[in-house]
Design an enzyme around this catalytic site. Structure first.
Site, PDB file in Angstrom:
ATOM      1  N   TYR A 197      -9.705  46.521 -23.162  1.00 45.07           N
ATOM      2  CA  TYR A 197      -9.635  45.309 -22.292  1.00 45.07           C
ATOM      3  C   TYR A 197     -10.952  45.098 -21.510  1.00 45.07           C
ATOM      4  O   TYR A 197     -11.634  43.898 -21.273  1.00 45.07           O
ATOM      5  CB  TYR A 197      -8.502  45.303 -21.455  1.00 45.07           C
ATOM      6  CG  TYR A 197      -8.268  44.026 -20.507  1.00 45.07           C
ATOM      7  CD1 TYR A 197      -8.104  42.940 -21.153  1.00 45.07           C
ATOM      8  CD2 TYR A 197      -8.251  44.188 -19.186  1.00 45.07           C
ATOM      9  CE1 TYR A 197      -7.895  41.708 -20.152  1.00 45.07           C
ATOM     10  CE2 TYR A 197      -8.299  43.226 -18.264  1.00 45.07           C
ATOM     11  CZ  TYR A 197      -7.874  41.870 -18.664  1.00 45.07           C
ATOM     12  OH  TYR A 197      -7.748  40.700 -17.899  1.00 45.07           O
ATOM     13  N   GLU A 219      -1.586  36.520 -13.986  1.00 46.42           N
ATOM     14  CA  GLU A 219      -1.963  37.058 -12.965  1.00 46.42           C
ATOM     15  C   GLU A 219      -0.931  36.699 -11.934  1.00 46.42           C
ATOM     16  O   GLU A 219      -0.624  37.580 -10.971  1.00 46.42           O
ATOM     17  CB  GLU A 219      -3.184  36.470 -12.372  1.00 46.42           C
ATOM     18  CG  GLU A 219      -4.643  36.694 -13.124  1.00 46.42           C
ATOM     19  CD  GLU A 219      -4.986  38.150 -12.825  1.00 46.42           C
ATOM     20  OE1 GLU A 219      -4.548  38.771 -12.141  1.00 46.42           O
ATOM     21  OE2 GLU A 219      -6.018  38.490 -13.759  1.00 46.42           O
ATOM     22  N   TRP A 243      -1.719  45.946 -13.169  1.00 48.39           N
ATOM     23  CA  TRP A 243      -2.271  45.097 -14.234  1.00 48.39           C
ATOM     24  C   TRP A 243      -1.829  45.934 -15.640  1.00 48.39           C
ATOM     25  O   TRP A 243      -1.583  45.054 -16.543  1.00 48.39           O
ATOM     26  CB  TRP A 243      -3.838  44.680 -14.218  1.00 48.39           C
ATOM     27  CG  TRP A 243      -4.075  43.846 -15.279  1.00 48.39           C
ATOM     28  CD1 TRP A 243      -4.883  44.408 -16.256  1.00 48.39           C
ATOM     29  CD2 TRP A 243      -3.742  42.422 -15.677  1.00 48.39           C
ATOM     30  NE1 TRP A 243      -5.365  43.384 -17.390  1.00 48.39           N
ATOM     31  CE2 TRP A 243      -4.658  42.457 -16.888  1.00 48.39           C
ATOM     32  CE3 TRP A 243      -3.156  41.670 -15.063  1.00 48.39           C
ATOM     33  CZ2 TRP A 243      -4.397  40.999 -17.360  1.00 48.39           C
ATOM     34  CZ3 TRP A 243      -2.861  40.396 -15.575  1.00 48.39           C
ATOM     35  CH2 TRP A 243      -3.697  40.228 -16.726  1.00 48.39           C
TER      36      TRP A 243
END
Length: 215
Positions: free
Chosen positions: A40, A62, A70
């Protein structure tokens, strides 16, 4: 965006500045928490996104991350995409209570009624913005002239004057789960600010210019 869960694979003495991976490339420490996070970091995080659907997806994810790591959200991203019609705002805007119940029963995503309802409402707000320049124009209008220049993780901010202003504007347009910290994480994710540590090979990779961008 700093995910504390990904730091466990990095020794504490290495976790403040850039860390060199087994490929010889220096990265911001959280990128080395797992192969998923490194991929990522290497290919997506901090790269500019300007099209509506991509921004709606990032804004939604988000929002779901609020209070969570995350890595948890990223590991469920394909499930989120399937559950929310590929984050097509036109389709999500049509979701009704039956869809909310369906999503609350979906173990592949975060089953939080408030966040689910906010995502649906945010899709409707996204469509409403089309008559006023669109989501992309609104978000990118808050790009700061300067970007942070952190050398350690302690120097990476979690909010800014611009993220506070962006969050305020989004809320005024009907968006929810878009506080200043969430807005700043979005700004990091889409390259509106560059919080790659100085020394990371990805620093400046977005191509977005800032008046104080080193190099």
């Amino acid at each position: 965006m700093v995910d504390s869960d990904t730091l466990v694979c990095v020794t504490s003495e290495m976790a403040t500045g850039p860390v060199t991976g087994d490929d010889g490339l220096a990265r911001t420490p959280w990128a080395l928490g797992s192969e998923m996070m490194r991929r990522y970091y290497d290919t997506e995080w901090g790269m500019p996104i300007r099209e509506e659907r991509g921004l709606f997806e990032r804004l939604s994810l988000e929002g779901f991350q609020s209070g969570l790591s995350w890595s948890t959200i990223l590991s469920k991203r394909e499930n989120f995409r399937a559950a929310f019609a590929g984050f097509d705002p036109e389709l999500v805007a049509e979701f009704a209570e039956a869809d909310v119940q369906r999503l609350l029963g979906d173990a592949g995503i975060i089953r939080h009624r408030g966040k689910i309802s906010a995502t649906i409402g945010n899709a409707r707000a996204t469509l409403a913005l089309r008559d006023h320049g669109g989501l992309s124009a609104l978000i990118w209008s808050f790009k700061p002239e300067q970007t942070p220049v952190p050398t350690t993780m302690d120097e990476v901010p979690t909010r800014s004057a611009e993220s506070e202003a962006l969050a305020k504007r989004l809320k005024a347009e009907g968006f929810r789960f878009v506080g200043p910290t969430t807005a700043f994480a979005l700004m990091e994710a889409i390259g509106m600010v560059d919080t790659h540590l100085l020394g990371s090979y990805r620093r400046g990779a977005s191509g977005v210019s800032f008046s104080n961008q080193p190099g």
